[in-house]
Scaffold this active site. Structure first.
Site, short mmCIF file in Angstrom:
data_model
loop_
_atom_site.label_atom_id
_atom_site.label_comp_id
_atom_site.label_asym_id
_atom_site.label_seq_id
_atom_site.Cartn_x
_atom_site.Cartn_y
_atom_site.Cartn_z
N CYS A 164 44.33 44.15 48.95
CA CYS A 164 44.56 43.89 50.38
C CYS A 164 45.81 44.60 50.89
CB CYS A 164 44.76 42.39 50.64
SG CYS A 164 43.71 41.30 49.72
N ASP A 165 46.88 44.57 50.10
CA ASP A 165 48.19 44.95 50.63
C ASP A 165 48.76 46.25 50.06
OD1 ASP A 165 48.14 42.57 52.05
OD2 ASP A 165 49.14 41.44 50.47
N CYS B 51 47.50 40.03 46.28
CA CYS B 51 46.29 40.85 46.40
C CYS B 51 46.64 42.32 46.62
CB CYS B 51 45.42 40.33 47.55
SG CYS B 51 43.87 41.25 47.71
#
Ligand code: NDP
Length: 314
Positions: free
Chosen positions: A141-142, A138
């Site tokens: 997300c990261d 992701c």
């Protein structure tokens, strides 16, 4: 018949817990199968990520596992009963519905399915070791984590997600390699144009990931050109998988309508499935947005719909 439940919720990510909070506050005494192995640990995909910066209400970000701990605490506070078991089988052919795990069978008037989806993995040799240490499923997300800043990064895949994530990562990385196994992207034309025109994205056609390189953290990627069979190592600090998701619907096959990719079909503008009294929320019925906040929103909607439907059954 004393143990008949009003509502069983299957799944414990943002969708399942939001449904539980609403249903519990409506005195439905929801019973939740939190899951255990299938589709990842209880708490869902957020428990395998680090910082969550886009969930409203947390201006300084929150760790994914901590966010799910808070969701769970809120469900428990209003009386949700929870068991850490996977659902292995359901019978929606007759009411009361039956929901079974390895150790119990529960009869219920209504069901909300919120079992999520699992990001597909490549299965390369160093994957397990490097997961969250440079390999991620992701980018949104990261990608903003400090150790990816101004570093070469790599995205695997050729669909809309891959292009979207590669484009997103250009904000942080020095260059983003988009590694695709064919010579044509699957992504929509408009997304393709975006990738092709972005100077920081370098597409590696006909190329597959063979392994992640590094000791503790990813320092490179070993890739193979499937036409020339040439194998080479590219220095990168991050490898982001974008090869699709698999909805966690194994236990529901043949019981409710699924689309061709296995996602639960819901009636437009509702969380209703093909079986009256069975509702679906979160990523198990959404391959488009796949965000914690959209999952939570659909969990709320599913609980409100279940509550209204149960009222008509009294
Ligand atoms: P897709 O299934 O569309 O694409 C997956 C990509 O990964 C494909 O290019 C596929 O290659 C590749 N792939 C799959 N398995 C492997 C493997 N083992 N090794 C190497 N490559 C692999 O998934 P997406 O997540 O991209 O999209 C899912 C859905 O969500 C789509 O309907 C998409 O349109 C939608 N979506 C829409 C967005 C938007 O509108 N903004 C954003 C993101 C997603 P190949 O092409 O060769 O099969």
């Amino acid at each position: 018949m004393s143990d008949v439940k009003e509502l069983v919720i299957i799944g414990s990510g943002p969708a399942g817990h939001t449904a539980a909070i609403y249903a519990a506050r409506a005195n439905l005494r929801p019973f939740m199968f939190e899951g255990y192995v299938t589709g990842g640990p209880a708490g869902g995909q957020l428990t395998t990520t680090t910082e969550v910066e886009n969930f409203p209400g947390f201006p300084e970000a929150v760790e994914g596992p901590e966010l799910m701990r808070l969701f769970r605490k809120q469900s428990a506070r209003f009386g949700t009963e929870m068991v850490g078991e996977d659902v292995s089988e359901v019978d929606f052919s007759k009411r009361l519905f039956t929901v079974k795990s390895e150790s119990r069978g529960v009869k219920t008037k209504a069901v909300i399915i919120a079992t999520g989806a699992t990001a597909r993995r490549m299965g390369v040799p160093n994957e397990e070791k490097m997961w969250n240490n440079g390999i991620s499923a992701c980018a949104v997300c990261d990608g903003a984590l400090p150790f990816f800043r101004n570093q070469p990064l790599m995205v695997i895949g050729g669909g809309d997600t891959a292009v979207e994530e590669a484009t997103y990562l250009t904000k942080f990385g020095s260059v983003v390699y988009l590694v695709h196994r064919r010579d044509e992207l699957r992504a929509s034309k408009i997304m393709q144009k975006r990738a092709l025109e972005n100077e920081k994205i370098e597409i590696m056609w006909n190329t597959v990931l063979e392994d992640a390189v590094g000791e503790q953290f990813v320092t490179g990627a070993q890739v193979k050109n499937v036409k020339s069979m040439e194998v080479k190592e590219i220095p990168v600090a991050g490898i982001f998988y974008a090869i699709g998701h698999t909805p966690n619907t194994q236990a529901f096959k043949g019981q409710i309508d699924l689309d061709e990719s296995g996602y639960i079909k819901v009636k437009e503008g509702t969380q209703e499935t093909s079986v009256e009294g069975v509702f679906a929320a979160g990523d198990v019925q959404d391959h488009k947005y796949r965000q914690a906040v959209t999952a939570a929103g659909s969990g709320c909607a599913a609980a409100l719909e279940a509550e209204r439907w149960l009222a008509t059954q009294a």
